[in-house]
Design a protein around this motif. Structure first.
Motif, mmCIF file in Angstrom:
data_model
loop_
_atom_site.group_PDB
_atom_site.id
_atom_site.type_symbol
_atom_site.label_atom_id
_atom_site.label_comp_id
_atom_site.label_asym_id
_atom_site.label_seq_id
_atom_site.Cartn_x
_atom_site.Cartn_y
_atom_site.Cartn_z
ATOM 1 N N ALA A 1 16.209 -51.027 41.674
ATOM 2 C CA ALA A 1 16.798 -50.873 40.346
ATOM 3 C C ALA A 1 17.325 -52.202 39.831
ATOM 4 C CB ALA A 1 17.926 -49.845 40.394
ATOM 5 N N THR A 2 17.079 -52.457 38.545
ATOM 6 C CA THR A 2 17.567 -53.681 37.914
ATOM 7 C C THR A 2 18.895 -53.466 37.192
ATOM 8 O OG1 THR A 2 16.303 -53.206 35.914
ATOM 9 C CG2 THR A 2 15.236 -54.556 37.578
ATOM 10 N N ALA A 3 19.263 -52.209 36.943
ATOM 11 C CA ALA A 3 20.534 -51.903 36.290
ATOM 12 C C ALA A 3 21.117 -50.636 36.898
ATOM 13 C CB ALA A 3 20.347 -51.731 34.778
ATOM 14 N N TYR A 4 22.436 -50.512 36.765
ATOM 15 C CA TYR A 4 23.176 -49.396 37.368
ATOM 16 C C TYR A 4 24.203 -48.961 36.330
ATOM 17 C CZ TYR A 4 26.203 -47.166 41.013
ATOM 18 O OH TYR A 4 26.965 -46.309 41.771
ATOM 19 N N VAL A 5 24.138 -47.692 35.893
ATOM 20 C CA VAL A 5 25.019 -47.177 34.847
ATOM 21 C C VAL A 5 25.997 -46.192 35.474
ATOM 22 C CG1 VAL A 5 25.141 -46.084 32.576
ATOM 23 C CG2 VAL A 5 23.111 -47.398 33.207
ATOM 24 N N ILE A 6 27.309 -46.456 35.284
ATOM 25 C CA ILE A 6 28.350 -45.668 35.937
ATOM 26 C C ILE A 6 29.492 -45.411 34.969
ATOM 27 C CG2 ILE A 6 27.923 -46.455 38.303
ATOM 28 C CD1 ILE A 6 30.083 -48.597 37.878
ATOM 29 N N ALA A 7 30.356 -44.479 35.342
ATOM 30 C CA ALA A 7 31.669 -44.362 34.715
ATOM 31 C C ALA A 7 32.614 -45.299 35.451
ATOM 32 C CB ALA A 7 32.173 -42.924 34.790
ATOM 33 N N ASP A 8 33.707 -45.683 34.782
ATOM 34 C CA ASP A 8 34.639 -46.578 35.474
ATOM 35 C C ASP A 8 35.312 -45.871 36.644
ATOM 36 O OD1 ASP A 8 36.198 -44.913 33.863
ATOM 37 O OD2 ASP A 8 37.158 -46.553 32.760
ATOM 38 N N GLN A 9 35.899 -44.695 36.380
ATOM 39 C CA GLN A 9 36.542 -43.915 37.423
ATOM 40 C C GLN A 9 36.321 -42.437 37.137
ATOM 41 O OE1 GLN A 9 40.518 -45.379 38.874
ATOM 42 N NE2 GLN A 9 40.434 -46.599 36.985
ATOM 43 N N ALA A 10 36.279 -41.651 38.184
ATOM 44 C CA ALA A 10 36.163 -40.204 38.045
ATOM 45 C C ALA A 10 36.648 -39.568 39.340
ATOM 46 C CB ALA A 10 34.719 -39.782 37.751
ATOM 47 N N GLY A 11 37.447 -38.529 39.206
ATOM 48 C CA GLY A 11 37.954 -37.840 40.388
ATOM 49 C C GLY A 11 38.749 -38.732 41.309
ATOM 50 N N GLY A 12 39.421 -39.741 40.747
ATOM 51 C CA GLY A 12 40.216 -40.643 41.563
ATOM 52 C C GLY A 12 39.417 -41.707 42.290
ATOM 53 N N PHE A 13 38.105 -41.793 42.026
ATOM 54 C CA PHE A 13 37.258 -42.778 42.704
ATOM 55 C C PHE A 13 36.846 -43.855 41.723
ATOM 56 C CE2 PHE A 13 33.168 -44.401 44.233
ATOM 57 C CZ PHE A 13 33.503 -44.723 45.543
ATOM 58 N N ASP A 14 36.864 -45.101 42.147
ATOM 59 C CA ASP A 14 36.508 -46.233 41.308
ATOM 60 C C ASP A 14 35.053 -46.623 41.557
ATOM 61 O OD1 ASP A 14 36.208 -48.709 40.030
ATOM 62 O OD2 ASP A 14 38.349 -49.149 40.263
ATOM 63 N N PHE A 15 34.185 -46.250 40.634
ATOM 64 C CA PHE A 15 32.763 -46.539 40.778
ATOM 65 C C PHE A 15 32.464 -48.016 40.532
ATOM 66 C CE2 PHE A 15 32.929 -42.020 40.178
ATOM 67 C CZ PHE A 15 31.909 -41.533 40.973
#
Length: 544
Positions: free
Chosen positions: A123-137
């Motif tokens: 993969a050349t890019a990775y799309v995430i949320a900043d945080q969810a459920g207390g976890f920092d992506f």
């Protein structure tokens, strides 16, 4: 096609085109056509947020242009790990517009799984949320960067870390130049993840044309139309909620997708009442919980027409109770991200509606039930289900060895499920491979056993399914400790958590034994262990 992808034989492809199965549409053109027909209608609802078809298309086009400006190109893979949100759809359709390929990860996946997905997909890019459920992506993404040499961009919904890109900046208003690319519908448009019945999920390459067909046929079998209001509770990254029939079919048929605010029954049914939801995609644990309450008395559910179940078989008595108490039709959906989808039809007689796992959604889905030697069995005989057709892949991505195991020489995909067949209807009975089905989430025994073996106190170990009234199955670890050692359940779980695996894979019971039962050739007799733990749980239930 993308290198590493196995195409359909040309004669078969020509037949599918002639039959109208592959109609020349891409995943983005589905949205574009619906936006032209229903521009002002709500396409997506998330709490107080509502997005029309016109605005969803406009946002996706803006994002597509800016992703192109960042350097994303056709056939490049983009790992998506977003929660259920409006931006999920925007990113998905933007990638489809430029021919980039979203790879669908789930929010529960952690370092071990993501490391594998990034490497396997390049993969050349990775799309995430900043945080969810207390976890920092964001922090996880940075930790993974050194191991993913192809990864150039980390795009964050929310607040990015230094060196990461804010998704909102890419969605900002402003003039754009349309990406100078035309996408071939025969190209790969989405990569799904296999159920994980081996140690790590394989990548499933779905073309634009076969995935559009998947959504179109599933939506037809579910009775989707302009008046459909579909509620998505489970992750949109799952094939079930994405296109079987899910988000894509709802938008293809001009309906509205309502994103559930949570998995809590009160939140779900308040949204059903408020938005006049007609269809819900659910799983056994959710449905069992709903039937244990009195929600049909506390909320106005008269709009609800269909409750779908996927992932694991819903017992006939629960289907019957769902129909009686909620006044809706239960619809069983049984299939695979690799392709074949079976669905009960809304007008099926009760013996099929309440007991079967459905029939294929396409007349050109070829299904056979075969014995261990690959010989086709007559109706009523249990065997492995194998299939091929216009939306079933011909091979995993870049996985020649796995393909030799998973596909027959003439292109049938081995489902790994034991079924009985009656005409075109199938009745699922279980799996051939060694895995645990925890409410639709598949746990590879091999993967967890390999991790347990690494614990310094463990001499040998195995993982088996134990019965559970809500999830159907949960994982029970049988462990033989080294002499003089004593392993606690908390120690084992802490050790496994440190391996950064998804939490649903963790054992939920530990049994310490002096030895494991084995066959004369040294194979662990897991059936004995399953029977042992089932009997022990039954005894405990009676004592309670």
């Amino acid at each position: 096609m993308l290198q590493g992808t196995v195409p359909w034989p040309e004669a078969m492809a020509a037949r599918y085109r002639a039959a109208g199965h592959w109609d020349g549409r891409t995943l983005f053109s589905v949205l574009a056509q619906s936006a032209a027909r229903w521009p002002d209608k709500a396409a997506l609802v998330a709490g107080e947020r509502r997005l029309s078809y016109r605005d969803l298309q406009a946002q996706a086009l803006r994002l597509a242009a800016r992703l192109w400006a960042l350097g994303l190109r056709p056939q490049q893979r983009v790992l998506m790990q977003l929660p259920n949100c409006i931006e999920f759809a925007t990113v998905y359709f933007a990638l489809a517009r430029i021919g980039a390929i979203p790879v669908m990860a789930l929010r529960s996946h952690r370092h071990a799984e993501l490391r594998h997905f990034l490497k396997a997909s390049a993969a050349t890019a990775y799309v995430i949320a900043d945080q969810a459920g207390g976890f920092d992506f964001r922090a996880m993404a940075e930790a993974l960067r050194p191991e993913a040499p192809a990864l150039r961009e980390v795009i964050v919904l929310g607040e990015p870390l230094p060196g990461q890109q804010a998704l909102q900046d890419l969605l900002r208003d402003g003039e754009i130049e349309p990406p100078p690319v035309t996408v071939d519908p025969a190209e790969v448009g989405t990569m799904l993840l296999s159920g994980g019945t081996t140690s790590m999920s394989k990548l499933i390459p779905r073309t634009h044309q076969d995935y559009v067909l998947n959504a179109r046929l599933c939506g037809r079998a579910a009775g989707f139309g302009e008046d459909t209001v579909f509620m998505a509770i489970l992750p949109l990254g799952h094939n079930y909620n994405l296109a079987s029939p899910g988000l894509l079919a709802t938008l293809l048929y001009g309906g509205t997708v309502v994103l559930a605010p949570s998995t809590q029954a009160e939140d779900i049914f308040a949204a059903v009442q408020r938005e006049r939801v007609t269809h819900i995609a659910a799983v056994v644990p959710l449905i069992a919980g709903w039937l244990a309450g009195d929600f049909e008395r506390r909320y106005d559910l008269r709009s609800l027409r269909v409750v779908q179940n996927g992932g694991a078989r819903l017992a006939p008595e629960l289907r019957q109770r769902l129909r009686e108490r909620f006044g809706c039709t239960p619809q069983e959906i049984y299939g695979t991200a690799e392709g074949l989808i079976n669905m009960t039809r809304l007008d099926d007689p009760d013996d099929l509606l309440l007991h079967s796992s459905g029939a294929p959604v396409c007349e050109d889905d070829e299904i056979q039930v075969v014995d261990d030697e690959g010989r086709e069995l007559p109706d009523g005989e249990p065997g492995e289900l194998v299939t091929r057709g216009p939306y079933t892949i011909r091979g995993y991505y870049d996985a020649a060895e796995k393909n030799a195991e998973a596909f027959t020489p003439d292109g049938f995909y081995r489902m790994g499920d034991i079924v009985r067949k009656r005409g075109r209807y199938v009745f699922a009975e279980g799996r051939r491979k060694d895995f645990i089905n925890r409410g639709g989430e598949k746990i590879s025994c091999e993967e967890i056993e390999n991790l347990m073996f690494a614990h310094p106190k463990v001499k040998t170990a195995t993982l088996v399914a134990m019965p559970d009234p809500v999830f159907g199955e949960k994982a029970c670890a049988f462990v033989v400790p080294h002499p003089g050692q004593r392993l606690s359940f908390d120690e084992l779980i802490a050790f496994l958590r440190a391996q950064q695996i998804a939490s649903f894979k963790l054992p939920e019971r530990l049994e310490l034994v002096d030895e494991l039962p084995v066959s004369p050739v040294g194979k662990i007799l897991k059936r004995q262990l399953r029977e042992m733990i089932a009997a022990r749980i039954e005894q405990e239930r009676h004592r309670a």
